[in-house]
Design an enzyme around this catalytic site. Structure first.
Site, mmCIF file in Angstrom:
data_model
loop_
_atom_site.group_PDB
_atom_site.id
_atom_site.type_symbol
_atom_site.label_atom_id
_atom_site.label_comp_id
_atom_site.label_asym_id
_atom_site.label_seq_id
_atom_site.Cartn_x
_atom_site.Cartn_y
_atom_site.Cartn_z
ATOM 1 N N GLU A 46 0.826 -1.212 0.000
ATOM 2 C CA GLU A 46 0.000 0.000 0.000
ATOM 3 C C GLU A 46 0.859 1.260 0.000
ATOM 4 O O GLU A 46 0.569 2.223 -0.714
ATOM 5 C CB GLU A 46 -0.929 0.000 1.220
ATOM 6 N N CYS A 97 -8.505 2.772 8.242
ATOM 7 C CA CYS A 97 -9.816 2.282 7.812
ATOM 8 C C CYS A 97 -10.682 1.884 9.001
ATOM 9 O O CYS A 97 -10.190 1.510 10.062
ATOM 10 C CB CYS A 97 -9.647 1.157 6.797
#
Length: 312
Positions: free
Chosen positions: A126, A194
């Site tokens: 990521e 998240c």
């Protein structure tokens, strides 16, 4: 033995979307479907898809021209997208929308001439993808200890972003250190970590105190799963990260009467159930589910798949 089964646990909406995308791609286009990096960081999931005909690659040159390619949930850089186009690959973008949000924030800050501190782990898929959006503008920060050593030519326009799967506490420590050194720094309108990562961490934080042992189902290369193990240990309860019941060690259970079981956001429920079956069989475990929050988030399939699949 009492077993507290934490909820939420396991697959998040982004992982569900990525896994469903690869399943449907294999059904619609047939094997092989090439996947750039692991679809998610989980050994069980990757092995299962290999058996179905997915081929995981780390270099797009391994995918024949014109073949079907799927980008994993972790996202990729613009450079990788261009290579896919140059090789005429049919690319399906299964990037988690929450990762895409961080990419868009990086692009926006870079266009406004900000220097961006990206809080994350070097080498994580990521992080590589996000840094690829504006490599000249982004500096990676891995710990609060890095902050005093940061060298920048102009500190008038500074911003920070975070990898989505970090420990909330770790990220806040680093953000605090950045704000202390650079009071003018700004962050994203909404935090990047998240919802699923936060919820799973909150469950461990609340429930680990009630247990003598914490078992986290997930793979060693799963950042969010590692954070759950670390969080358990920080609370004073021994915690272990394991792929499945085969990794359990008898000595972990000496003197243990209560076990907390949870799973990282990339770990399937099958491995959780396998672990619970072991605890019931070998320790006579009584399982008590404990939910701290309901999750009802759902992400739609990638556009490329929606357009290619027959309409219902």
């Amino acid at each position: 033995m009492k077993v507290i089964l934490a909820s939420p646990r396991g697959f998040c909406a982004g992982v569900n979307m990525a896994i469903e995308s690869l399943d449907l791609a294999l059904q619609a286009f047939g094997a092989p479907v090439y996947v750039y990096h692991e679809i998610v960081h989980n050994k069980y999931v990757v092995t299962t898809f290999k058996e179905k005909g997915a081929i995981f690659i780390d270099d797009l040159s391994e995918a024949p021209e014109g073949s079907t390619l799927l980008f994993s949930a972790h996202g990729v850089s613009p450079e990788i997208r261009q290579v896919a186009r140059d090789r005429k690959l049919f690319a399906i973008d299964a990037t988690c929308p929450l990762v895409t949000k961080v990419h868009l924030e990086a692009i926006r800050f870079a266009k406004q001439q900000y220097t961006i501190f990206l809080i994350g782990h070097e080498g994580h898929d990521e992080v590589i993808g996000t840094m690829g959006e504006a490599p000249e503008a982004i500096i990676l920060v891995e710990s609060a200890e890095d902050v005093p050593n940061l060298q920048i030519a102009d500190d008038s326009k500074l911003a920070y972003l975070t990898q989505t799967t970090l420990s909330v506490d770790d990220a806040n420590r680093i953000i605090g250190a950045l704000k202390e050194r650079f009071p003018q720094i700004i962050g994203p309108p909404k935090e990047d970590i998240c919802y699923a990562t936060q919820n799973r961490q909150e469950a461990v934080r609340l429930l680990a105190k009630e247990a003598d042992l914490v078992l986290v189902l997930g793979s060693q290369n799963s950042s969010n799963s590692q954070r759950l193990k670390e969080l358990a240990r920080e609370s004073g309860t021994p915690g272990y990260l394991l792929d499945g019941a085969a990794d359990l060690k008898p000595e972990w259970f000496e003197g243990v009467s209560t076990v907390l079981v949870t799973a990282g956001a990339s770990a399937p429920e099958e491995v959780v159930q396998e672990c619970l079956d072991y605890l019931v069989e070998h320790h006579g475990a009584e399982i008590t589910p404990h939910s701290i929050r309901e999750e009802q988030v759902h992400f739609q399939l990638p556009r490329e798949l929606r357009e290619a699949l027959p309409k219902a």
